[in-house]
Design a protein around this motif. Structure first.
Motif, mmCIF file in Angstrom:
data_model
loop_
_atom_site.group_PDB
_atom_site.id
_atom_site.type_symbol
_atom_site.label_atom_id
_atom_site.label_comp_id
_atom_site.label_asym_id
_atom_site.label_seq_id
_atom_site.Cartn_x
_atom_site.Cartn_y
_atom_site.Cartn_z
ATOM 1 N N VAL A 256 0.803 -1.223 0.000
ATOM 2 C CA VAL A 256 0.000 0.000 0.000
ATOM 3 C C VAL A 256 0.835 1.272 0.000
ATOM 4 N N CYS A 257 2.100 1.184 0.310
ATOM 5 C CA CYS A 257 2.931 2.392 0.385
ATOM 6 C C CYS A 257 3.103 3.004 -1.007
ATOM 7 N N PRO A 258 2.679 4.270 -1.167
ATOM 8 C CA PRO A 258 2.720 4.884 -2.499
ATOM 9 C C PRO A 258 4.123 5.295 -2.954
ATOM 10 N N VAL A 259 5.072 5.273 -2.026
ATOM 11 C CA VAL A 259 6.414 5.758 -2.391
ATOM 12 C C VAL A 259 7.520 4.720 -2.138
ATOM 13 N N ASN A 260 7.099 3.469 -1.979
ATOM 14 C CA ASN A 260 8.069 2.385 -1.777
ATOM 15 C C ASN A 260 9.021 2.631 -0.605
ATOM 16 N N LYS B 106 12.158 8.469 2.271
ATOM 17 C CA LYS B 106 11.119 8.400 1.227
ATOM 18 C C LYS B 106 9.717 8.626 1.780
ATOM 19 N N CYS B 107 9.524 8.401 3.081
ATOM 20 C CA CYS B 107 8.188 8.367 3.681
ATOM 21 C C CYS B 107 7.514 9.741 3.645
ATOM 22 N N ILE B 108 6.232 9.750 3.266
ATOM 23 C CA ILE B 108 5.464 11.003 3.204
ATOM 24 C C ILE B 108 4.414 11.070 4.322
ATOM 25 N N ASP B 109 4.535 10.190 5.318
ATOM 26 C CA ASP B 109 3.666 10.220 6.506
ATOM 27 C C ASP B 109 2.177 10.066 6.175
ATOM 28 N N CYS B 110 1.841 9.289 5.159
ATOM 29 C CA CYS B 110 0.434 9.185 4.749
ATOM 30 C C CYS B 110 -0.381 8.282 5.674
ATOM 31 N N GLY B 111 0.274 7.377 6.375
ATOM 32 C CA GLY B 111 -0.417 6.510 7.322
ATOM 33 C C GLY B 111 -1.112 5.299 6.709
ATOM 34 N N LEU B 112 -1.004 5.111 5.419
ATOM 35 C CA LEU B 112 -1.687 3.977 4.778
ATOM 36 C C LEU B 112 -1.172 2.640 5.304
ATOM 37 N N CYS B 113 0.095 2.555 5.563
ATOM 38 C CA CYS B 113 0.659 1.292 6.060
ATOM 39 C C CYS B 113 0.144 0.974 7.458
ATOM 40 N N VAL B 114 -0.061 2.003 8.273
ATOM 41 C CA VAL B 114 -0.576 1.796 9.633
ATOM 42 C C VAL B 114 -1.968 1.178 9.548
HETATM 43 S S1 SF4 Z 1 3.338 6.334 6.182
HETATM 44 FE FE1 SF4 Z 1 3.676 4.212 5.488
HETATM 45 S S2 SF4 Z 1 2.555 4.023 3.557
HETATM 46 FE FE2 SF4 Z 1 2.791 6.228 3.974
HETATM 47 S S3 SF4 Z 1 4.683 6.787 2.915
HETATM 48 FE FE3 SF4 Z 1 5.274 6.298 5.015
HETATM 49 S S4 SF4 Z 1 5.874 4.124 4.935
HETATM 50 FE FE4 SF4 Z 1 4.676 4.569 3.067
#
Ligand code: SF4
Ligand code: SF4
Length: 72
Positions: free
Chosen positions: A18-22, A37-45
């Protein structure tokens, strides 16, 4: 960035999917996070069935995590 409690991870690779930015990948036998690389989107959580991922919004390096945060 996120932290992963590795002792509870079941290696389903859902977070990586699910991570959009690998920013999470399976490396050998564990999931590795790449904070730069992380954009703090929270999708992985939200996508982790084992609830072992914690999001620390705005933190860009493991050295800036709260002292009690688990990171491995
Ligand atoms: S919060 Fe998780 S899904 Fe979102 S960019 Fe960071 S590692 Fe990827
Ligand atoms: S989604 Fe959770 S249990 Fe699945 S590989 Fe990622 S951290 Fe591990």
């Amino acid at each position: 960035m996120i932290t992963i409690r590795h002792d509870g991870c079941i290696l389903c690779v859902g977070c990586s999917s699910v991570c959009p930015v690998n920013a999470i990948e399976l490396v050998g036998t564990r999931m590795e996070h790449f904070p730069a690389k992380c954009i703090d989107c929270g999708l992985c959580v939200k996508g982790c069935p084992a609830n072992v991922i914690t999001l620390f919004k705005g933190v860009k390096s493991s050295k800036d995590l709260p002292v009690n945060a688990k990171y491995g």
